[in-house]
Enzyme design. Structure first.
Site, PDB file in Angstrom:
ATOM      1  N   GLU A   1      46.228  37.238  50.283  1.00 36.56           N
ATOM      2  CA  GLU A   1      47.198  38.293  50.562  1.00 36.56           C
ATOM      3  C   GLU A   1      46.614  39.292  51.557  1.00 36.56           C
ATOM      4  O   GLU A   1      45.552  39.862  51.310  1.00 36.56           O
ATOM      5  CB  GLU A   1      47.577  38.979  49.242  1.00 36.56           C
ATOM      6  CG  GLU A   1      48.433  38.073  48.373  1.00 36.56           C
ATOM      7  CD  GLU A   1      48.255  38.274  46.876  1.00 36.56           C
ATOM      8  OE1 GLU A   1      47.579  39.245  46.477  1.00 36.56           O
ATOM      9  OE2 GLU A   1      48.779  37.452  46.109  1.00 36.56           O
TER      10      GLU A   1
ATOM     11  N   GLU B   1      50.092  33.982  43.878  1.00 33.16           N
ATOM     12  CA  GLU B   1      48.737  33.482  43.669  1.00 33.16           C
ATOM     13  C   GLU B   1      48.694  32.022  43.222  1.00 33.16           C
ATOM     14  O   GLU B   1      47.833  31.270  43.650  1.00 33.16           O
ATOM     15  CB  GLU B   1      47.989  34.358  42.654  1.00 33.16           C
ATOM     16  CG  GLU B   1      47.527  35.701  43.196  1.00 33.16           C
ATOM     17  CD  GLU B   1      48.586  36.786  43.102  1.00 33.16           C
ATOM     18  OE1 GLU B   1      49.706  36.481  42.622  1.00 33.16           O
ATOM     19  OE2 GLU B   1      48.318  37.923  43.504  1.00 33.16           O
TER      20      GLU B   1
ATOM     21  N   PHE C   1      42.269  40.669  43.121  1.00 33.02           N
ATOM     22  CA  PHE C   1      41.581  41.214  41.950  1.00 33.02           C
ATOM     23  C   PHE C   1      41.423  40.100  40.921  1.00 33.02           C
ATOM     24  O   PHE C   1      42.358  39.319  40.702  1.00 33.02           O
ATOM     25  CB  PHE C   1      42.372  42.372  41.336  1.00 33.02           C
ATOM     26  CG  PHE C   1      42.363  43.617  42.168  1.00 33.02           C
ATOM     27  CD1 PHE C   1      41.389  44.594  41.986  1.00 33.02           C
ATOM     28  CD2 PHE C   1      43.321  43.818  43.150  1.00 33.02           C
ATOM     29  CE1 PHE C   1      41.378  45.749  42.769  1.00 33.02           C
ATOM     30  CE2 PHE C   1      43.315  44.965  43.934  1.00 33.02           C
ATOM     31  CZ  PHE C   1      42.342  45.939  43.744  1.00 33.02           C
TER      32      PHE C   1
ATOM     33  N   ASP D   1      41.601  40.258  37.957  1.00 30.58           N
ATOM     34  CA  ASP D   1      42.623  40.442  36.926  1.00 30.58           C
ATOM     35  C   ASP D   1      43.851  39.550  37.186  1.00 30.58           C
ATOM     36  O   ASP D   1      44.576  39.208  36.259  1.00 30.58           O
ATOM     37  CB  ASP D   1      43.069  41.904  36.906  1.00 30.58           C
ATOM     38  CG  ASP D   1      41.892  42.866  36.952  1.00 30.58           C
ATOM     39  OD1 ASP D   1      41.621  43.516  35.947  1.00 30.58           O
ATOM     40  OD2 ASP D   1      41.220  42.933  38.011  1.00 30.58           O
ATOM     41  N   PHE D   2      44.075  39.206  38.460  1.00 33.18           N
ATOM     42  CA  PHE D   2      45.255  38.410  38.797  1.00 33.18           C
ATOM     43  C   PHE D   2      45.085  36.931  38.454  1.00 33.18           C
ATOM     44  O   PHE D   2      45.980  36.128  38.687  1.00 33.18           O
ATOM     45  CB  PHE D   2      45.599  38.553  40.289  1.00 33.18           C
ATOM     46  CG  PHE D   2      45.849  39.957  40.758  1.00 33.18           C
ATOM     47  CD1 PHE D   2      45.991  41.006  39.849  1.00 33.18           C
ATOM     48  CD2 PHE D   2      45.932  40.254  42.115  1.00 33.18           C
ATOM     49  CE1 PHE D   2      46.211  42.314  40.288  1.00 33.18           C
ATOM     50  CE2 PHE D   2      46.153  41.548  42.552  1.00 33.18           C
ATOM     51  CZ  PHE D   2      46.285  42.577  41.642  1.00 33.18           C
TER      52      PHE D   2
ATOM     53  N   HIS E   1      43.157  46.310  37.095  1.00 32.81           N
ATOM     54  CA  HIS E   1      42.484  46.108  38.381  1.00 32.81           C
ATOM     55  C   HIS E   1      40.985  46.383  38.278  1.00 32.81           C
ATOM     56  O   HIS E   1      40.346  46.690  39.278  1.00 32.81           O
ATOM     57  CB  HIS E   1      43.071  47.032  39.462  1.00 32.81           C
ATOM     58  CG  HIS E   1      44.453  46.680  39.887  1.00 32.81           C
ATOM     59  ND1 HIS E   1      45.562  46.928  39.112  1.00 32.81           N
ATOM     60  CD2 HIS E   1      44.931  46.087  41.010  1.00 32.81           C
ATOM     61  CE1 HIS E   1      46.648  46.525  39.742  1.00 32.81           C
ATOM     62  NE2 HIS E   1      46.303  46.000  40.890  1.00 32.81           N
TER      63      HIS E   1
END
Lengths: 331, 338, 373
Positions: free
Chosen positions: B30, B71, B94, B96-97, B140
């Site tokens: 991204e 993603e 991140f 976290d994603f 995040h």
């Protein structure tokens, strides 16, 4: 779906190509019916999802493909493997969990793969394949091979985010990708007429800016023609296509499925719609291929399947030494 | 010689050098260039959300791909492309994603080689930013590398400074297995000596950051500098710490850890991850099992608490392990008596 | 005004990156008479530990830097003066020096200046220190680099412009060693002299660098003002092939470190830091191949692959040879091959790295050879 024979000609397909297509479909059918029988004996471990009834889809699409092209498959993947050229004996050995299998007994029915043939694997995750195919299509595009990627997936996977994301990405990146939604009416025991909110899966193509096509999945020639258009467009840089192939699977979701969720639509399909029957009528009726030639294929395929099962049964299982190998290239 | 650059610059230089060296190396993520599709703006506006890929877009036409916020699709595409001869470096902005693309990583990339009987090669790198400290709050800021570490088929690298960042990323790109490359967001501006030439740091070899005989401190990623700071202060009070940076949590250099504990008899593990099933518990279990006879004190683990990462600076500063906690842990094991 | 006889002992600059050093031990005591070559102090840096050798003559009147404290490069760490200089004057200097250390007002010391030269289309890195009419060129050995001369370059720079060069395949120079022949390496060194405009130099070579320096002096006698060989390769047959192969093939600190003890008389010199630094070098792209290629030059089976004796016969320049008595890489018995040609300077307490272990012996040899020129 229509039960009538298509009226258009068999196109530019030579007798040899027709025989090849027939052999592929016939191999898939006999392979699956034999696995069905053998599974009932209890000798095949785990669970298997059979492709019988859907042969025209894998065959009609893959007959356009070569080594530049990659496909991703589903948990119902035997047909795609055979159509993309994976060795049938190695497949059968894999299903039996043998060392001689396509994946040395480490993958099983749901993970048969042959990367050298561009077969990225049957896939145990519904919707697992489409993102991968965006990648193989990207690789082909960047390497300038003219290759395409084909993601086969079911009506169930058509509702997965991975599939929808992949349709979008393929369009955004203008990838040489073909998404083949094999709508056999049921995701496990849930009807696609209920789980797919749009009338057709192909309707969703419009939302991603690509052509969407609906094809009679019992008709090899219809699939072949639609796939041919899409693949040619993709090879020429025209971007992705979504093809929805509609048909009925002849067996349950998995072997042992009592199928109480559906009426006996299989008998009618086998009798009136079956892709092999229609193919035979069509090509012998037009005089391109004789019944005898097709019968010869039938007996050759039967012998191959017999041999595959016999060899698979005789083959050794993997050993302790195989347990921890092949996790990494190096570690 | 003696050139100093930042962690961010080291990563950028590595990508540039590997892309120059090998046509099959591609970069996607991204806003990895930023500005794609904007009618009036500048392409390569960002070079990634933290500028790691800045400048590559124009140097390598067609090889730096911006992606939709999608993603699953682009991480999966990187994996698929890797099976077909590319060496993609995908940026998962991140860590976290991972929640929205984990299937492609752990069910697909991680399993191909084994599941397909040793015939798949999937040389994909997933660069991802982890860690607390930027007031980025619970979604995040996590340190989720233990999850990847536990999955057979994945390798996990955690560079602790600019030198490590370049050598480990070069190795990750040239490696034939899938690599999760964990960059701590608070390290991007850290500065250190980095050779201009390309070099690789092999996976599975711990760096001995400093030597000492009194206590072994194993620290991961950003915690290496925290542990080093603690070791400096410990030294002034007469406690000499052996500070180890495993560099990769998978593979893990168990030999160096065990050798050190066999010498010091005491172990402190510093891990920014939450305390259950993290790398600290893994290393502690290893040492308890393999070096039990050498231990002269209970093992101490300095970790985050079992909570999400808080937002308020007051709370986040308490959340992140700091040098004082490491010092306290080291002193407690050094002074421990039955 | 400060008495001109008062001299400041300053923290040396060992290598480009050194910014501070820590005195771990004063070997001399306050009040001791010292002269050049005496060991004064053990000094630790973040890279290397070494012994500060005296270049001063007089009485060490007072320490300024305490043991255990960091001092910046160039900072005054002790004061030397003849015994007759009054204590009050010494105290004033010490006070001023302490104030400088405390405030950080220490003048930046000019360390070696790094550079890159294009030699026959290949990138060769070097450093230079000092600005004197005569030039010394220091050529390192297999697997080393210009930094290995750090204890020698500084003292020599008092009288010479002192260059170190990174051979192809080494340091930050190109990793392309070409065919890896002695002739090719000698051509590179000559090419370097050309590019730098150095017509004549006192050549100093260690190990492989010794053979190369000999080859340079043989090819171009007019360019060699003198030749100093430190544990040179190419003389005698004996060589520790196991060390060389182990060094070349090691892919981790763990594999490398045991081999490094062969380098020194005192095995504790083979530190983790040295192993780490060497691994940093070995991991650079192209180094593996370079070291492999040069291994083919150095070894013929388990014997030395280079015979430099015929080359030395063509050398007319003044010659000095230094050899550590405890050399475990190129055994000191190899020096017999030089008997009759030169009086070899044997160094006690040194292994294969006398220029690191006993740098003043090497410095003295270079100066003596240069004086003979």
């Amino acid at each position: 779906m229509t039960g009538t024979l298509p009226t258009q000609a068999t196109g530019e397909l030579s007798a040899e190509s027709l025989l090849d297509a027939y052999r592929t479909m016939r191999t898939i059918r006999m392979f699956e019916e034999r696995v069905h029988d053998e599974f009932a004996t209890g000798e095949i471990p785990g669970f298997v999802h059979l492709y019988a009834g859907e042969e025209a889809s894998a065959t009609g699409v893959c007959s356009h493909l070569d080594d530049r092209d990659a496909i991703a498959s589903t948990h119902r993947g035997h047909g795609h493997c055979i159509a993309k050229g994976v060795d049938v004996k190695a497949m059968m050995a894999e299903i039996y969990g043998k060392r001689t299998g396509s994946c040395q007994g480490k993958g099983g029915s749901m993970h048969i793969a042959d990367l050298s043939k561009g077969m990225l694997g049957a896939n145990g995750i519904v919707g697992g394949g489409p993102p991968l195919i965006c990648g193989t299509a990207l690789a082909a595009k960047q390497q300038g091979t003219g290759g395409v990627g084909v993601a086969f997936f079911g009506d169930g996977a058509s509702n997965q985010g991975t599939t929808l994301e992949s349709l979008n990405l393929a369009s955004v990146w203008n990838l040489p990708a073909i998404f083949v939604a094999e709508n056999n009416g049921y995701a496990e025991a849930t009807a696609s007429t209920w789980s797919v909110a749009s009338d057709n899966i192909a309707d969703r193509a419009a939302g991603f800016g690509m052509p969407g096509v609906i094809v009679d999945g019992f008709d090899f020639f219809a699939v072949h023609e639609a796939a041919g258009e899409a693949i040619t467009r993709a090879r020429e840089g025209g971007g992705p296509t979504l093809i929805e192939v509609k048909f009925t699977r002849y067996f349950g979701h998995f072997e042992g499925d009592q199928q109480t969720y559906r009426a006996d639509e299989v008998a009618n399909a086998r009798e009136n719609l079956d892709c092999l029957k229609r193919f035979r009528e069509r090509v012998t009726g037009g005089g391109e291929v004789t019944d005898e030639a097709l019968d010869t294929v039938d007996s050759e395929v039967a012998a191959l399947i017999d041999a595959a099962v016999a060899e698979a049964k005789d083959a050794p299982k993997p050993s302790q030494a195989d347990l921890e190998t092949d996790v990494y290239v190096s570690y | 010689m003696a050139r100093e650059i930042s962690y961010r610059e080291a990563l950028n230089e590595t990508l540039r050098q590997e892309m120059e060296r090998d046509q099959s190396v591609i970069v996607m993520g991204e806003d990895n260039s930023g500005g794609a599709g904007s009618p009036a703006g500048e392409q390569d506006a960002w070079g990634g959300v933290l500028g790691v890929t800045k400048g590559l877009y124009h140097q390598f036409p067609g090889r730096v791909l911006d992606t939709p916020i999608s993603e699953s699709a682009f991480v999966g595409a990187a994996i698929g492309a890797a099976t077909r001869g590319q060496r993609p470096v995908a940026e998962l902005m991140f860590i976290d994603f991972m929640g929205v693309c984990f299937d492609q990583i752990f069910n697909q990339a991680a399993k191909f080689r084994y599941m397909f009987g040793g015939k798949a090669v999937t040389p994909v790198v997933i660069r991802t930013m982890y860690g607390a400290g930027l007031r980025a709050a619970a979604q995040h800021s996590q340190s989720l590398y233990p999850l990847f570490t536990s999955i057979p088929g994945l390798k996990v690298a955690m560079p602790s400074n600019p030198y490590e960042a370049k050598g480990l990323l070069t190795q990750a790109i040239r490696d034939d297995d899938p690599v999760i490359f964990c960059e701590h967001k608070a390290l991007y501006d850290s500065i250190g000596e980095v050779p201009e030439e390309s070099y690789t740091i092999p996976f599975g070899e711990a760096n001995i950051v400093r030597e000492g005989d009194d206590v072994t401190i194993v620290a991961l990623g950003r915690m290496v500098s925290v542990a080093s700071e603690a070791a400096d202060q410990l030294a002034s009070s007469g406690v000499q710490a052996d500070v180890l940076d495993p560099r990769t949590t998978s593979p893990l250099d168990t030999d160096t850890i065990l050798e050190s504990v066999e010498n010091t008899g005491r172990l402190v593990v510093v891990d920014e991850a939450t305390p259950r099933c993290n790398v600290a518990t893994d290393i502690s279990a290893l040492v308890a099992k393999e070096a039990f006879g050498s231990l002269r004190a209970p093992i101490e683990m300095v970790t985050a608490p079992h909570t999400p990462v808080p937002f308020s600076d007051a709370l986040e500063d308490m959340y992140i392990p700091d040098a004082q906690r490491v010092i306290n842990a080291a002193k407690s094991v050094v002074e421990w008596e039955r | 005004m400060t008495d001109e006889r008062i001299q400041r002992v300053t923290m040396p600059k060992w290598g480009l990156s050194m910014k501070t050093g820590k005195i771990t031990e004063w070997i001399v005591s306050e009040g001791d008479a010292i002269s050049p070559g005496d060991d004064l102090a053990e000094i630790d840096t973040d890279k290397i530990a070494g012994t500060l050798e005296s270049t001063w003559d007089g009485v060490l009147r007072r320490f300024v830097a305490e043991v255990g404290a960091d001092a910046p490069v160039g900072g005054t760490i002790a004061v030397v003066a003849p015994a007759e200089v009054p204590d009050a004057e010494i105290d004033a200097v010490v006070e001023q020096a302490r104030a400088e250390l405390a405030s950080g007002a220490v003048e930046e010391v000019a360390g070696p200046v790094p550079g890159t030269a294009d030699v026959h289309g290949r990138s060769i890195t070097y450093s230079s220190l000092g600005e004197r009419p005569e030039t010394v060129l220091l050529v390192h050995g297999y697997g080393g680099d210009g930094n290995s001369w750090l204890f020698v370059q500084e003292p020599l720079s008092a009288e010479h412009t002192v260059y170190t060069v990174d051979l192809p395949g080494h340091g930050t120079s190109t990793k392309d060693v070409g065919d890896g022949s002695l002739d090719g390496l000698a051509d590179t060194v000559l090419g370097f002299l050309d590019v730098q405009g150095i017509e004549r130099a006192h050549l100093v070579g260690h190990s492989l660098g010794g053979a190369i320096a000999t080859a340079v002096a043989a090819k171009a006698p007019e360019r060699a003002a003198s030749l100093t060989l430190v544990a040179p390769a190419g003389f005698g047959a004996r060589v520790n092939a196991e060390y060389l192969r182990g060094f070349a093939s090691a892919t981790s600190r763990r594999e490398l470190k045991p081999h490094l003890t062969a380098l020194f008389a005192d095995p504790t010199q083979a530190t983790r830091q040295l192993a780490d630094d060497l691994m940093k070098y070995k991991r650079l792209d192209g180094v593996d191949r370079a070291l492999d290629t040069l291994l083919g030059l150095l070894l013929d089976g388990d014997a030395q692959g280079i015979d430099a004796a015929p080359l030395l016969e063509r050398v007319t320049a003044p010659l000095a040879v230094v050899w550590g008595r405890e050399d475990k890489v190129l055994p000191v018995a190899n020096a017999e091959a030089l008997a009759g040609r030169v009086e070899v300077r044997y160094v006690d307490g040194a292994g294969h790295m006398p220029h690191m272990e006993k740098p003043n012996d090497v410095v003295a040899a270079v100066r003596d050879a240069a004086k003979g020129a």
